[in-house]
Design a protein around this motif. Structure first.
Motif, PDB file in Angstrom:
ATOM      1  N   PHE A 229       0.829  -1.198   0.000  1.00 42.40           N
ATOM      2  CA  PHE A 229       0.000   0.000   0.000  1.00 42.40           C
ATOM      3  C   PHE A 229       0.875   1.264   0.000  1.00 42.40           C
ATOM      4  N   GLY A 230       1.900   1.277   0.863  1.00 39.64           N
ATOM      5  CA  GLY A 230       2.791   2.435   0.923  1.00 39.64           C
ATOM      6  C   GLY A 230       3.542   2.641  -0.386  1.00 39.64           C
ATOM      7  N   HIS A 231       3.994   1.549  -0.990  1.00 37.80           N
ATOM      8  CA  HIS A 231       4.732   1.658  -2.254  1.00 37.80           C
ATOM      9  C   HIS A 231       3.831   2.195  -3.365  1.00 37.80           C
ATOM     10  N   ALA A 232       2.604   1.634  -3.474  1.00 40.92           N
ATOM     11  CA  ALA A 232       1.679   2.073  -4.527  1.00 40.92           C
ATOM     12  C   ALA A 232       1.250   3.525  -4.315  1.00 40.92           C
ATOM     13  N   ARG A 233       1.084   3.939  -3.059  1.00 39.04           N
ATOM     14  CA  ARG A 233       0.683   5.322  -2.766  1.00 39.04           C
ATOM     15  C   ARG A 233       1.803   6.296  -3.158  1.00 39.04           C
ATOM     16  N   ALA A 234       3.047   5.892  -2.882  1.00 37.21           N
ATOM     17  CA  ALA A 234       4.175   6.759  -3.230  1.00 37.21           C
ATOM     18  C   ALA A 234       4.294   6.929  -4.747  1.00 37.21           C
ATOM     19  N   ARG A 235       3.870   5.909  -5.492  1.00 36.75           N
ATOM     20  CA  ARG A 235       3.974   5.974  -6.960  1.00 36.75           C
ATOM     21  C   ARG A 235       2.657   6.410  -7.604  1.00 36.75           C
ATOM     22  N   HIS A 236       1.654   6.730  -6.782  1.00 35.92           N
ATOM     23  CA  HIS A 236       0.356   7.216  -7.274  1.00 35.92           C
ATOM     24  C   HIS A 236      -0.294   6.210  -8.231  1.00 35.92           C
ATOM     25  N   GLU A 237      -0.284   4.931  -7.849  1.00 37.56           N
ATOM     26  CA  GLU A 237      -0.840   3.875  -8.696  1.00 37.56           C
ATOM     27  C   GLU A 237      -2.277   3.571  -8.277  1.00 37.56           C
ATOM     28  N   GLY A 238      -3.164   4.545  -8.447  1.00 41.25           N
ATOM     29  CA  GLY A 238      -4.557   4.360  -8.097  1.00 41.25           C
ATOM     30  C   GLY A 238      -5.101   5.564  -7.360  1.00 41.25           C
ATOM     31  N   SER A 239      -6.414   5.517  -7.119  1.00 38.08           N
ATOM     32  CA  SER A 239      -7.083   6.621  -6.426  1.00 38.08           C
ATOM     33  C   SER A 239      -6.753   6.587  -4.943  1.00 38.08           C
ATOM     34  N   SER A 240      -6.049   7.599  -4.485  1.00 39.42           N
ATOM     35  CA  SER A 240      -5.632   7.648  -3.084  1.00 39.42           C
ATOM     36  C   SER A 240      -6.838   7.811  -2.160  1.00 39.42           C
ATOM     37  N   THR A 241      -7.814   8.612  -2.578  1.00 45.05           N
ATOM     38  CA  THR A 241      -8.997   8.847  -1.735  1.00 45.05           C
ATOM     39  C   THR A 241      -9.774   7.563  -1.518  1.00 45.05           C
ATOM     40  N   PHE A 242     -10.054   6.848  -2.609  1.00 47.35           N
ATOM     41  CA  PHE A 242     -10.813   5.602  -2.504  1.00 47.35           C
ATOM     42  C   PHE A 242     -10.050   4.558  -1.687  1.00 47.35           C
ATOM     43  N   ALA A 243      -8.748   4.475  -1.911  1.00 48.95           N
ATOM     44  CA  ALA A 243      -7.929   3.506  -1.177  1.00 48.95           C
ATOM     45  C   ALA A 243      -7.942   3.794   0.316  1.00 48.95           C
ATOM     46  N   TRP A 244      -7.817   5.077   0.683  1.00 53.80           N
ATOM     47  CA  TRP A 244      -7.832   5.423   2.109  1.00 53.80           C
ATOM     48  C   TRP A 244      -9.198   5.154   2.732  1.00 53.80           C
ATOM     49  N   LEU A 245     -10.273   5.321   1.959  1.00 52.40           N
ATOM     50  CA  LEU A 245     -11.605   4.994   2.470  1.00 52.40           C
ATOM     51  C   LEU A 245     -11.714   3.506   2.778  1.00 52.40           C
ATOM     52  N   LEU A 246     -11.140   2.676   1.892  1.00 56.37           N
ATOM     53  CA  LEU A 246     -11.147   1.230   2.132  1.00 56.37           C
ATOM     54  C   LEU A 246     -10.342   0.881   3.379  1.00 56.37           C
ATOM     55  N   VAL A 247      -9.178   1.484   3.521  1.00 62.43           N
ATOM     56  CA  VAL A 247      -8.344   1.221   4.700  1.00 62.43           C
ATOM     57  C   VAL A 247      -9.058   1.671   5.963  1.00 62.43           C
ATOM     58  N   LEU A 248      -9.686   2.849   5.907  1.00 59.11           N
ATOM     59  CA  LEU A 248     -10.431   3.357   7.059  1.00 59.11           C
ATOM     60  C   LEU A 248     -11.574   2.421   7.425  1.00 59.11           C
TER      61      LEU A 248
END
Length: 732
Positions: A229-248
């Motif tokens: 997750f951290g690696h993909a977020r650093a490389r902007h490989e997807g919607s950060s907002t949607f991903a954080w909602l899933l994690v939350l």
């Protein structure tokens, strides 16, 4: 001869062999690898090859590396137990028929051994990615979304494993000897009811130990998911907002699950404020059905492996509808499955297939059939179907058959300019024959769930299986006759003489005789399918030795392949038996029966609805999951119905309805494997296709063979004797 040998295996010797033998085998295997030993053949798995992001692999940390090593050692340790079973079953058959001294301990020792192996292998299968997940939306998600989904859905995994450990401990503690252990009230040293009287508490303890190992491996996987997750977020490989909602959402679910765990630990008959224990106690069965299967679909498409979807949701609904004490249903549902005698045929048949594959016999089989039939129009495609039919009689595992033939036959056909659709379609359709041609693994599980004779299912599915194989072959020939360029015969210069053909056939005598012996002892009733599997595995070891391939590296590879494939199947069974068992306990079976009968459909209308539902489920669920979810509900509905025949044709005798439906179900499962867009055979073959073969081509290639399967399904419904003739001839 009647020597009446009354030998009973000592308990201490049994446990000593299980403890010491794997260590001895490890020494020989490691020594062989150090001396340059290699594994023959290709490794074929039982799970579809998913399209995965291969750019980044989470490195883990010191903790994950330790956990991975523990899971690896444990998996390897119990995998070598498979070497014991062929010897024990051959001994049992010999003393029963040659010396008139049947035993109980031989069967009991083996199904208890395999039961422990299933439980302890779950963590290793998780480490190796062997647990099947439904890749409908998950596989198409961006790396960041995938990692977030993995983190969020892991909550259900941990709910399942924690519940398994805690309830498993209670289940175990009730079986120990209270003079040695101090667990409070329980059974005084619970033993089996046979004259062997082996202690059950070591077997039941594997529920706890297997759960702990699985929990540890899940923690390691979660750490890697967080890193991904951290690696993909650093490389902007997807919607950060949607991903954080899933994690939350995952964090909220985890905190609420922790709240309920504390509630269970602290309270017995009262609950904390905001606790969800017993909150669905008064819902109707219709509402419960919608909730259970609605959430099942949601979590499935989110990518969690099927075993943990059904297991985790089963635990959740046990707690929501019942209470914490109802969770004790978990081990009482799993234990009968892990110690089921019939299910122990599954690892044996998979092991038999793996040994034959490592011996190079699969490649020799195709080469022989290919040179015998290559001169026909579409000869290579026909040879593929024939070889797949013979392979099905050796393997019984769909994934292994499709992948193996894809690796061997597809390059040969593409090299000779076959239309890719004919080449791919013949491989996929031929590979799915393993569902019908004995010894089918699916038939074994169906027999256990539906309480149907496996021997009768094998005989009943033989004619339909051969009929479908003939129809596949005829279609390939017809396509080659209409358009020779699409499926050209083997060039004259590549054909061999009759003498060479006979020489090739002679090389295949040993495996062909092995298949005849295995099926023969089942059909004649001389041995059970489990014993036949043991004999077949022992025979496979002999055939492998005859070909100079019985080496320690090959045995190691066969054991590990068997372990992952078996663990995948059995953990799906464990999860599904909790989910479906609870649903049936709540009156789900009666609800579905009233729902269908209220629609005013006749017997054949009910059958048609079931067939459509099975095909639909087959588009996104694997074959074991479909069986465990649908068959316990469908079989009781179909058994009391009267099928008097359609269009004036003969009907089905009431005594044969369950057998008839079982084989129809198996034929239907063939369709589910080829059904676009998510049929599993489509992804098995994609994993071995050249890059230029697209999924669209694979989908298109499946359609003609899917039509042939639909015709085969119609024929066995209209002409029940195709199924019932052989079983009635042998068993009635």
């Amino acid at each position: 001869m009647d020597l009446q040998i009354n030998f009973v295996l000592p308990h201490w010797f049994y446990w000593s062999v299980l403890l010491v033998l794997p260590l001895v085998v490890m020494l020989f295997v490691d020594r062989s690898f150090r001396r340059g030993g290699t594994v023959s053949g290709a490794t074929t798995g039982g799970a579809p090859a998913a399209e995965q992001d291969t750019d980044y692999h989470p490195p883990g940390n010191a903790l994950t590396r330790v956990i991975d090593k523990v899971s690896g050692f444990t998996g390897r340790y119990v995998a070598y137990w498979s070497l014991i079973a062929p010897l024990v079953y051959c001994y049992e058959v010999f003393v029963r028929y040659a010396l008139n001294s049947p035993t109980n301990w031989a069967h009991e020792s083996m199904f208890l051994m395999f039961g422990m192996q299933y439980l302890l292998a779950g963590a290793f299968a998780l480490r190796e990615g062997g647990h099947v997940r439904v890749d409908i939306l998950y596989v198409r998600a961006k790396p960041l979304t995938k990692a977030a989904l993995d983190i969020m859905t892991s909550v259900f995994f941990f709910i399942f494993t924690v519940a398994l450990i805690t309830t498993g401990w209670t289940f175990f503690s009730q079986s120990v000897n209270q003079e040695i252990f101090f667990f409070g009230q329980g059974y005084a040293n619970e033993t089996s009811f046979t004259e062997w009287s082996v202690q059950y508490y070591p077997v039941k303890f594997t529920l706890v130990l297997g759960g702990v190992l699985l929990l540890l491996q899940g923690i390691a996987q979660l750490i890697k998911d967080i890193q991904a997750f951290g690696h993909a977020r650093a490389r902007h490989e997807g919607s950060s907002t949607f991903a954080w909602l899933l994690v939350l959402l995952g964090i909220v679910l985890a905190l609420y699950a922790l709240h309920e765990v504390v509630n269970v630990v602290v309270n017995d008959y009262e609950s904390f404020p905001l606790s969800i224990e017993n909150s669905l106690a008064n819902v109707s069965i219709g509402t419960l059905t919608a909730l259970m299967f609605g959430t099942l679909m949601l979590v499935l498409v989110a990518g969690l492996p099927l075993a943990f979807v059904t297991g985790g949701l089963g635990v959740v609904f046990l707690y929501l509808v019942g209470d914490q004490f109802m969770l004790n249903l978990i081990p009482s549902r799993i234990f009968p499955m892990m110690t089921n005698y019939q299910l122990s045929a599954i690892p044996l048949f998979i092991f038999m297939a793996a040994v034959l594959e490592k011996a190079g016999l699969i490649e020799e089989l195709f080469d022989t059939v290919y040179k015998w039939m290559g001169g026909l129009k579409a000869g290579l495609a026909i040879a593929t179907v024939v070889a797949s039919t013979l392979l099905a009689a050796m393997v019984g595992v769909i994934g292994a058959a499709v992948v193996t033939m894809g690796l061997i036959a597809l390059p040969a056909m593409l090299k000779r300019h076959y239309d890719p659709e004919i080449a791919i379609g013949s491989i996929m359709a031929g590979g799915t024959l393993g569902i019908l041609i004995p010894p089918s693994i699916l038939a074994i599980i169906y027999g256990v769930v539906a309480q149907q004779s496996v021997g009768e299912l094998y005989l009943g599915s033989l004619i339909p299986g051969l009929l479908l194989a003939a129809m596949y072959g005829f279609y390939c020939w017809l396509r080659g006759a209409i358009n020779p360029k699409a499926a050209p015969p083997l060039p004259v210069e590549d054909r061999v003489s009759t003498r060479e053909k006979l020489r090739l056939l002679r090389n295949m005598l040993a495996p062909i005789i092995l298949v005849i012996v295995v099926l023969g002892v089942i059909f004649t009733g001389l041995a059970t399918p489990v014993e036949a599997a043991g004999i077949g595995t022992f025979g496979a070891l002999i055939v492998s030795a005859m070909h100079g391939r019985l080496t320690w590296p090959n045995l190691h590879a066969a054991c590990m392949t068997t372990l992952v494939a078996t663990a995948m199947v059995m953990w799906i069974i464990f999860g599904a038996t909790i989910f479906v068992g609870f649903y049936i306990l709540q009156g789900g079976q009666e609800f579905v029966q009233e729902l269908i009968s209220g629609a005013g459909l006749g017997p054949y209308g009910v059958l048609m609805v079931m067939m459509v539902l099975l095909v639909a489920l087959g588009m996104f669920l694997d074959w074991v999951g479909i069986l465990l979810l649908a068959v316990p509900i469908f079989v009781p509905l179909i058994q009391p119905l009267s099928f008097d025949g359609l269009f004036g044709l003969p009907g089905v005798d009431a005594a044969n309805v369950s057998l008839w439906f079982g084989v129809i179900y198996l034929v239907n499962m063939q369709m589910s494997f080829l059904s676009p867009p998510f049929g599993y055979a489509l992804f098995y073959i994609k994993g071995v296709c050249p890059p230029h073969i697209t999924m669209a081509q694979i989908f298109k290639s499946s359609l003609p063979f899917l039509g042939i399967q639909a015709l085969g399904l119609l024929l066995v419904i209209l002409f029940p004797a195709l199924i019932t003739y052989l079983p009635n001839l042998v068993y009635r």
